[in-house]
Design an enzyme around this catalytic site. Structure first.
Site, PDB file in Angstrom:
ATOM      1  N   TRP A 182       0.881  -1.214   0.163  1.00 56.15           N
ATOM      2  CA  TRP A 182       0.011  -0.023   0.090  1.00 56.15           C
ATOM      3  C   TRP A 182       0.847   1.273  -0.115  1.00 56.15           C
ATOM      4  O   TRP A 182       0.231   2.399  -0.357  1.00 56.15           O
ATOM      5  CB  TRP A 182      -0.800   0.156   1.069  1.00 56.15           C
ATOM      6  N   CYS A 183       2.111   1.220   0.260  1.00 60.38           N
ATOM      7  CA  CYS A 183       3.072   2.261   0.334  1.00 60.38           C
ATOM      8  C   CYS A 183       3.451   3.032  -1.168  1.00 60.38           C
ATOM      9  O   CYS A 183       3.954   2.299  -2.026  1.00 60.38           O
ATOM     10  CB  CYS A 183       4.277   1.922   1.009  1.00 60.38           C
ATOM     11  N   TYR A 184       3.209   4.117  -1.086  1.00 60.24           N
ATOM     12  CA  TYR A 184       3.617   4.885  -2.317  1.00 60.24           C
ATOM     13  C   TYR A 184       4.784   4.798  -2.615  1.00 60.24           C
ATOM     14  O   TYR A 184       5.295   4.683  -3.770  1.00 60.24           O
ATOM     15  CB  TYR A 184       3.088   6.447  -2.117  1.00 60.24           C
ATOM     16  N   SER A 332       7.059   5.802   4.137  1.00 56.75           N
ATOM     17  CA  SER A 332       5.482   5.555   4.635  1.00 56.75           C
ATOM     18  C   SER A 332       5.687   4.852   5.759  1.00 56.75           C
ATOM     19  O   SER A 332       6.527   3.975   6.149  1.00 56.75           O
ATOM     20  CB  SER A 332       4.773   4.829   3.558  1.00 56.75           C
TER      21      SER A 332
END
Length: 496
Positions: A182-184, A332
């Protein structure tokens, strides 16, 4: 010439011939009592003269515009890694400073799995600095489309909790990307990382060469493995070494973190620099070592998940905030897994006083300095369940106390003491969990002025004591003597 007779005429203390005076037991006893009273009153007057008298007043703060206030702090965070710990300072005037702490230290514990309530600042390791500011990281060109994706297939080996130890013991270098889907920033890194892994696999064949392997760890699927390696920010690139660099510490290896650019060329260059000193056959480190260009992007990774933040900041004397939390411009954080429980070893405002000076000042005021370290040695623990996004806040109201002494008729400011009250709360938040210290200075200050006593006043009181006791004793002796004489006359008249 003036005759001696005329001079004698001004004598205040005319003498009675000794033959005309009579000593008595009552007079002797009264004289001894009077002498003891004189000595007692003299001692009391001398003690009062040597005692320091002060006056206390509440006045408007006399600080000049632009004055700064020093904040000293020493705070331990058992669950906040030094890799990302930062101190942010802001005030109502808009002044803002980031990462202002002097140094941060990794907390060393007997076992990192101890409950927070049992943890404490038992010791510190070497000073830890993450090095380069992770804000302007180069990621290269992002790969878009299915065609490019097929051209550079996944080159990094997926690692699990079971396979991680086997690979780390087999390869001299195991370079791992700990990421979260989910981390950009993890998604920004993925194309360059996979492309670099493919190039490295072709250049250093894992079976034929066997010196290096690039891997991936999904921290959502392998949460225990990431926790064991103290991963708190995503992505984190770690370098694990085998052989002479392997050091067992409760099942952990000493390893390093990579803080350089994240484009393909930079990653490949970093790996080449690490592989170069290793002999391709014996897998032993060569004498030439790692190049300086590669080493500057590598820092020793934290061996624990805790951190002690120690130092000081100087702030304007207006309401403001001191915030300690995780910070990075290229990582993140999973806020639901963060814990900012902490122990305040020391927190004070103003110039630090030496114990000797503080002792001297307490001679003036016994209560001085009792509230300048209200939070010292106190623990603030997040007892909410994991995932609660908890921020711990402290509200501090600061009052300035100034002590002024008078010497040779001139006033001298001896000390400025800042005492404060503290109220703490634990609250859930939608933002990144943090430890916040809100401070506000009172517009009023306490002024304590020393009032030295006059020596002439002491001498005057001393003369009054001696003369007064002597006179009162004489009166009492005269009364007693005359009373005895009257009684004797009455008894003599009755006998006649």
């Amino acid at each position: 010439m003036v005759s001696s007779t005329k001079i004698k005429s001004v004598d205040f203390y005319r003498k009675i011939p000794r033959d005309l005076t009579e000593a008595s037991l009552s007079g002797a006893g009264l004289s001894i009592v009077a002498a003891l009273i004189m000595m007692l009153l003299f001692g009391m007057e001398l003690s009062s003269y040597l005692e320091v008298n002060t006056t206390t007043a509440v006045v408007v703060d006399k600080s000049a515009d632009g004055d700064f206030l020093r904040i000293d702090f020493n705070i331990s965070f058992p669950a906040l890694s030094c890799e990302f710990a930062s101190v942010d300072v802001s005030d109502v005037l808009g002044t803002y400073h980031q990462r202002m702490f002097l140094s941060s230290y990794m907390i060393q514990y007997m076992m990192y799995l101890l409950p927070l309530t049992e943890l404490g600042p038992r010791g510190t390791g070497a000073e830890f600095h993450s090095g380069l500011a992770l804000h302007n990281i180069n990621y290269g060109e992002e790969i878009h489309g299915e065609e490019n994706k097929e051209e550079f297939p996944d080159g990094a080996i997926p690692l699990t909790n079971g396979s991680f130890e086997a690979f780390s013991h087999h390869f001299p270098l195991l370079i791992v990307n700990f990421y979260a889907p989910w981390c950009y920033w993890s998604n920004r890194l993925k194309p360059s990382w996979e492309k670099a892994a493919t190039i490295i696999k072709q250049r250093y064949d894992p079976e034929a060469d066997g010196r290096v392997l690039l891997g991936n760890v999904d921290c959502v699927e392998e949460a225990a493995l990431c926790k064991r390696n103290h991963i708190q920010g995503y992505p984190s690139i770690r370098i694990f070494r085998k052989g002479s660099d392997l050091k067992e510490d409760h099942g952990h290896h000493e390893h390093e973190s990579y803080y350089g650019d994240r484009d393909t060329d930079s990653i490949v260059k970093m790996v080449d620099g690490l592989v170069a000193p290793i002999h391709p056959v014996t897998h032993k480190l060569a004498l030439e070592g790692i190049s300086n260009d590669t080493a500057k992007h590598l820092k020793k990774a934290p061996v624990t998940g805790g951190c002690r933040v120690e130092g000081y900041v100087r702030v304007k004397k207006v309401p403001g905030n001191l915030v300690i939390s995780a910070h990075s411009g290229a990582h993140s954080f999973d806020t639901s897994q963060m814990n900012v429980s902490h122990v305040v070893t020391h927190l004070s405002f103003g110039r630090l006083m030496s114990p000797r000076l503080l002792t001297d000042m307490r001679r003036l005021l016994p209560y001085l300095g009792q509230s300048h370290d209200r939070l010292d040695e106190k623990a603030f623990i997040n007892e909410h369940e994991l995932g609660a996004n908890v921020t711990i806040e402290h509200y501090l109201q600061i009052v300035k106390t100034e002590v002024i002494t008078r010497k040779s008729g001139q006033e001298h400011s001896v000390i400025e003491e800042y005492e404060y009250t503290a109220h703490s709360s634990v609250a859930q938040t939608y933002y990144l969990p943090a430890a916040k210290f809100h401070f506000e200075l009172s517009p009023m200050q306490i002024m304590i002025t020393e009032n030295p006593k006059s020596f002439s006043h002491f001498i005057t009181n001393l003369c009054a004591i001696i003369g007064g006791v002597f006179t009162v004793a004489g009166i009492l002796d005269s009364i007693f003597h005359n009373t005895v004489r009257m009684i004797k006359k009455v008894e003599l008249g009755k006998n006649i």
